[in-house]
Design a protein around this motif. Structure first.
Motif, PDB file in Angstrom:
ATOM      1  N   TYR A 109     -15.971   6.789   1.652  1.00 35.98           N
ATOM      2  CA  TYR A 109     -15.668   5.741   3.177  1.00 35.98           C
ATOM      3  C   TYR A 109     -16.059   4.534   2.818  1.00 35.98           C
ATOM      4  O   TYR A 109     -16.621   3.646   4.083  1.00 35.98           O
ATOM      5  N   LEU A 168       0.667  -1.267  -0.150  1.00 35.42           N
ATOM      6  CA  LEU A 168      -0.126  -0.295   0.011  1.00 35.42           C
ATOM      7  C   LEU A 168       0.645   1.051   0.559  1.00 35.42           C
ATOM      8  O   LEU A 168       0.114   1.570  -0.888  1.00 35.42           O
ATOM      9  N   GLU A 169       2.038   1.347   0.818  1.00 38.51           N
ATOM     10  CA  GLU A 169       2.805   2.327   0.764  1.00 38.51           C
ATOM     11  C   GLU A 169       3.135   2.735  -1.012  1.00 38.51           C
ATOM     12  O   GLU A 169       3.496   3.758  -0.667  1.00 38.51           O
ATOM     13  N   THR A 204      -8.205  -2.278   5.077  1.00 38.63           N
ATOM     14  CA  THR A 204      -8.141  -1.338   4.021  1.00 38.63           C
ATOM     15  C   THR A 204      -7.254  -1.968   3.452  1.00 38.63           C
ATOM     16  O   THR A 204      -7.399  -1.767   1.870  1.00 38.63           O
ATOM     17  N   GLN A 238      -7.573   4.810  -4.259  1.00 39.71           N
ATOM     18  CA  GLN A 238      -7.252   5.359  -2.719  1.00 39.71           C
ATOM     19  C   GLN A 238      -7.580   6.219  -2.306  1.00 39.71           C
ATOM     20  O   GLN A 238      -8.763   6.415  -1.120  1.00 39.71           O
ATOM     21  N   PHE A 258     -11.821   5.750  -2.632  1.00 36.48           N
ATOM     22  CA  PHE A 258     -11.778   4.698  -0.826  1.00 36.48           C
ATOM     23  C   PHE A 258     -12.191   5.666   0.677  1.00 36.48           C
ATOM     24  O   PHE A 258     -13.258   5.516   1.318  1.00 36.48           O
ATOM     25  N   ILE A 259     -11.781   7.135   0.243  1.00 35.80           N
ATOM     26  CA  ILE A 259     -12.110   8.381   1.002  1.00 35.80           C
ATOM     27  C   ILE A 259     -13.105   9.010   0.542  1.00 35.80           C
ATOM     28  O   ILE A 259     -13.961   8.477   1.256  1.00 35.80           O
ATOM     29  N   ILE A 277      -7.326  -2.712  -0.516  1.00 29.76           N
ATOM     30  CA  ILE A 277      -7.106  -1.415  -1.106  1.00 29.76           C
ATOM     31  C   ILE A 277      -5.518  -2.939  -2.647  1.00 29.76           C
ATOM     32  O   ILE A 277      -6.820  -2.138  -3.097  1.00 29.76           O
ATOM     33  N   SER A 305       0.915   5.329  -3.206  1.00 29.55           N
ATOM     34  CA  SER A 305       0.694   7.159  -3.265  1.00 29.55           C
ATOM     35  C   SER A 305       2.029   7.931  -3.785  1.00 29.55           C
ATOM     36  O   SER A 305       3.104   6.708  -4.005  1.00 29.55           O
ATOM     37  N   LEU A 329      -2.367  10.779  -2.793  1.00 34.06           N
ATOM     38  CA  LEU A 329      -2.635   9.604  -2.554  1.00 34.06           C
ATOM     39  C   LEU A 329      -3.391   9.504  -4.422  1.00 34.06           C
ATOM     40  O   LEU A 329      -3.488  10.448  -5.142  1.00 34.06           O
TER      41      LEU A 329
END
Lengths: 175, 706
Positions: free
Chosen positions: A106, A84-85, A114, A99, A102-103, A118, A88, A95
């Motif tokens: 919600y 995941l890192e 998560t 990502q 996903f924000i 993702i 970004s 992001l």
């Protein structure tokens, strides 16, 4: 004789590990998850069941979503690993679109599952940019989420996969 | 719609979506010692000897002899030890710790410890228990008389199984010596920071000023991180004081599922009287299996027996409840807190009573539902409107219930069969009885700084339910400043007053209202560029009828949140597999404070409730060992099981909650099982009085009714 040096790339950075029991070496039974978390300090992938059942440790290995708790580092020679890192922007921290969706939708609550969800989604979309709802459900069926935000995850994935039907009506008044 | 309900981005999502959020297990190993717990392998035994291997330098064995003061974790009757001394009472009971720098070495040393036991008889059936931790009786009216006058008397016994919270983040805690105070700093995954302070005080014999507890980012709780973190805090703190270093325990999944609390299995016997289409009397007997220690069983049982008559008006009742000690894992808090068990029972009972009487179950239930002004089970009042009838209409219309109910009632003989069922429930908001006034006495603090930012100081935690977002929204509304200018950091007991634990669906209703009032005060003192500080204290709503816990009399709750569920099933009679074509729900949680957060909570709660109804179970083997303490064996609903859940709202504003908000978090997890069972019952016939209804149970019913 088996090769005892493992070269792999994690989020675009090359690493070399020597496998063995001597000081500074990586034991042959070490999982990719432990290497990521304990040696590379990449802690987004989580250890939640340690038996490949929940998907919280999912990373992408050569394009496939894999449970890193069930993958030995020794089996990663020559592999490209994404966690995941790695999604970004490494400089700005901006992001990725996935990502951000996903924000926007919600798509999680406590956030512990998560990183895995993702990465599973990312592997799916990389191979199949316009999955059907069924294909999304299938891909995510191995990811536990106890807050049970799957519904919102489908919406986030649909939003990025270009199948936004029903979304507008469903989201009316909620944003 | 109230504009407070409009959603804003969740404030912790940026760090969580990027992987930057630091959960307890994410702190690097380098500066920490790892502790692993030596645990009982016997359900009931006397410890004869513990042989610890010779430990390399820097490694330690920690047990009860290292406890500075009292070997007792403050919860329930005080029977839970930090470390067992002579007797172990369940498989997993902690005996000691191996502590050291290298986790693999710690694991190896732990495996070399030999414990000699003298085994004792164990109890795995609450009916054979030698001791009730708690036993209560209450009632009102003259049920015996009503039974004599009844047109119909019906009696049935209902069973529910255990349920694992299955938060994805296993429990973990770090304790380190605090050179400044001579005490300890404890941080970890938790719901209730001040519970840990209370637990540590008597164990370490320290002042609250020496005990600092900070919440780490927490990956789900669902009740499971209400009490058990106190145990881990005491164990890590004792080890930190002995070693002089930071010590971390992170439970493995198997360990977490073996030793942490779960939802109480239950048996509920209900006898009821019917006269002229009305429910006239109830005689209810409830038994919760409490496991090896009393922990939270007292309050879980209290809520269970108070809620047992369900949403119905019945002025002649008799209720008896017990919490029995056995030699299995101590059961405790699970979202719903004793409610899910009894609502399954009363709703199934009402369905079956209606059937016996030849009445339509929904019409019968609505005709007997309490209305505003009626007496509650404990002779308090339903002080506010009870929206169950309109919520039921809303759900029935969305589900096309009447048509389906009629169609599926006709004989079905194909491979695939359908059924539909409905259930009603409430969840009493906040602590039971006078808990808020007499025990919690919540306080909140707010400040403003010279940059004109407002700071919220409360002990309420966000474990995913969104309080870090919804609480600042309330302050933002009152202060008329952007939500970005409100700062709400991880709770730290040295910075925040005790605003109570994050349980009982109390945070939005109680703490949210305190922050609303504190924000009003802060606004009055607001001078740009200058600092200000305000406190706000809990005030008990003046309309409440005082609750007497010794008699179970009065208002147990100031108000209630309400839920209506409709579940449709499609059953494959050859495999027993059940799919869900639709689930329709309506909830009254008062004014929604954030619709996205709320909808996530409602969907998640309903699905947990459906998992509880269908697939989640905790079987023990003959020696009291949990057979499925792994995620590969303990199944929870995932994306592939996820049905189309329709969540609707029917807000009845509560004047003492912020903008009319009431409790929300637990409600959705309370009421679905009976609707699920009713739907399965319609599809395959028979009487379903027990959950979970697994595929095997469905096939058995198909076989019986073939």
């Amino acid at each position: 004789m088996a090769k005892d040096t493992i070269n792999l790339s994690v989020n675009g950075i090359d690493y070399t590990f020597s496998i063995g029991d001597n000081f500074g070496q990586v034991p042959c039974n070490e999982t990719l998850l432990d290497t990521l978390r304990n040696r590379l300090n990449l802690t987004a992938a989580k250890k939640a069941c340690d038996e490949g059942a929940c998907g919280c440790c999912t990373v992408i290995k050569d394009g496939d979503a894999v449970p890193s708790c069930m993958t030995l580092l020794a089996d990663c020679d020559g592999c490209q690993i994404t966690t995941l890192e790695g999604l970004s922007d490494p400089v700005t921290g901006e992001l990725s679109e996935l990502q951000q969706k996903f924000i926007d939708y919600y798509a999680f609550q406590c956030g512990f599952c998560t990183p895995g969800i993702i990465m599973t989604t990312k592997a799916l979309l990389d191979k199949n940019p316009h999955p059907t709802e069924e294909e999304i459900r299938d891909a995510l069926s191995g990811n536990y989420c106890r807050c049970i935000s799957h519904y919102h995850v489908f919406e986030a994935v649909n939003a990025i996969a270009g199948r936004p039907e029903d979304l507008d009506e469903k989201w009316e008044g909620r944003r | 719609m109230n504009s407070i309900s409009q959603s804003v981005p969740k404030r912790d999502h940026g760090e969580k979506v990027s992987g930057r959020a630091v959960y307890t297990a994410d702190y690097p190993n380098t500066d920490l010692l790892t502790a692993r717990v030596l645990r009982s392998t016997k359900p009931h035994a006397v410890i004869r000897d513990v042989a610890v291997p010779e430990l390399p330098e820097g490694y330690f064995y920690v047990d009860h002899r290292d406890i500075p003061a009292r070997n007792q974790v403050q919860m329930g009757l005080g029977d839970t030890p930090v470390f067992a001394v002579e007797e172990v009472r369940y498989i997993g009971d902690p005996i000691g710790l191996i502590v050291g720098p290298d986790p693999e070495t710690v694991d190896r040393l732990l495996s070399e410890v030999i414990v000699k036991y003298e085994e004792l008889p164990f109890i795995n059936d609450p009916h054979k228990s030698d001791m009730n931790f708690f036993e209560y009786d209450y009632g009102k009216g003259d049920p015996d008389q009503k039974f004599q006058e009844a047109d119909l008397i019906y009696e049935e016994t209902f069973h529910t199984g255990a349920q694992e919270q299955a938060y994805l983040e296993t429990q973990g805690m770090i304790a380190e010596p605090d050179p400044e105070t001579g005490g300890v700093i404890v941080h970890g995954s938790m719901q209730c920071p001040f519970y840990l302070v209370s637990a540590l005080e008597p164990v370490l014999d320290m002042e609250p000023g020496q005990l600092r507890v900070i919440q780490d980012v927490t990956g789900g709780g669902f009740g499971g991180k209400e009490d058990y973190p106190s145990v881990l805090a005491c164990q890590t703190a004792v080890a930190a004081l002995k070693t002089g270093k930071p010590v971390r325990i992170v439970l493995s999944r198997e360990e977490d599922m073996t030793v942490t609390s779960k939802k109480h299995p239950s048996e509920t016997k209900i006898r009821g009287a019917l006269k002229d289409g009305k429910l006239t009397a109830l005689d209810i007997d409830i038994c919760y299996d409490s496991g090896a220690y009393s922990t939270l069983s007292m309050v879980v049982l209290q809520r269970g027996i108070i809620s047992a008559p369900g949403v119905y008006k019945c002025d002649d009742i008799k209720v008896h409840g017990t919490a029995a000690r056995t030699n299995v894992v101590p059961y405790g808090a699970y979202r719903g807190f004793g409610g899910a068990q009894v609502f399954f029972a009363i709703e199934r009972f009402m369905d079956h009573l209606a059937e016996k009487a030849g009445l339509d179950p929904v019409d019968f239930k609505i005709a007997n539902t309490a209305v505003q002004g009626d007496l509650t089970s404990t002779s308090g009042r339903y002080h506010f409107h009870v929206p169950i009838p309109e919520m039921t209409d809303q759900v029935m219309e969305a589900a096309d219930y009447r048509r389906k109910q009629e169609e599926y009632s006709k004989p079905q003989d194909g491979r695939y069969r359908r059924g539909i069922g409905m259930s009603l429930c409430f969840h009493g908001d906040g602590f039971t009885g006078n808990g808020e006034r007499d025990l919690i006495k919540a306080v909140v603090r707010m400040t403003k700084d010279t940059d004109d930012k407002a700071h919220i100081f409360v002990s309420s935690t966000d474990m995913g339910q969104g309080f870090f977002t919804s609480l600042p929204k309330i302050a933002s509304r009152e202060l008329e400043i952007p939500v970005e200018d409100i700062i709400y950091e991880m709770p730290d007991t040295h910075k925040t007053p005790d605003s109570g634990p994050t349980v009982a669906s109390r945070s939005t209703m109680v703490v949210g209202e305190l922050i609303r009032r504190a924000s009003q005060k802060l606004k009055e003192e607001w001078v740009p560029g200058e600092e200000a500080e305000v406190y706000e204290h809990y005030t008990h709503p003046d309309f409440m009828i005082p609750f007497d816990i010794s008699k179970f009399n009065g208002d147990a709750y100031p108000t209630f949140s309400w839920g209506v569920y409709c579940v449709e099933v499609l059953i494959d009679t050859l495999t027993g597999l059940v799919s869900l074509p639709g689930v329709w729900t309506s909830f009254d949680v008062g004014t929604p404070i954030d619709l996205n957060i709320l909808t996530g909570q409602m969907e998640g709660g309903v699905m947990q409730s459906l998992g509880y109804s269908s697939m989640e179970q905790i079987p023990y083997d003959q020696s009291c060992r949990i057979r499925n303490n792994k995620f590969s064996d303990y199944l929870i609903p995932t994306a592939s099981d996820y049905p189309d859940i329709h969540v609707m709202y029917c807000p009845v504003e509560y004047p003492h909650g912020p903008y009319g908000a009431k409790g929300a978090g637990e409600l959705p997890a309370v009421g679905a099982p009976s609707a699920y069972a009713a739907a399965v019952e319609q599809a395959v016939g028979g009487l379903f009085a027990k959950i979970p209804i697994t595929a095997e149970e469905v096939l058995n019913a198909v076989g019986r009714n073939a």
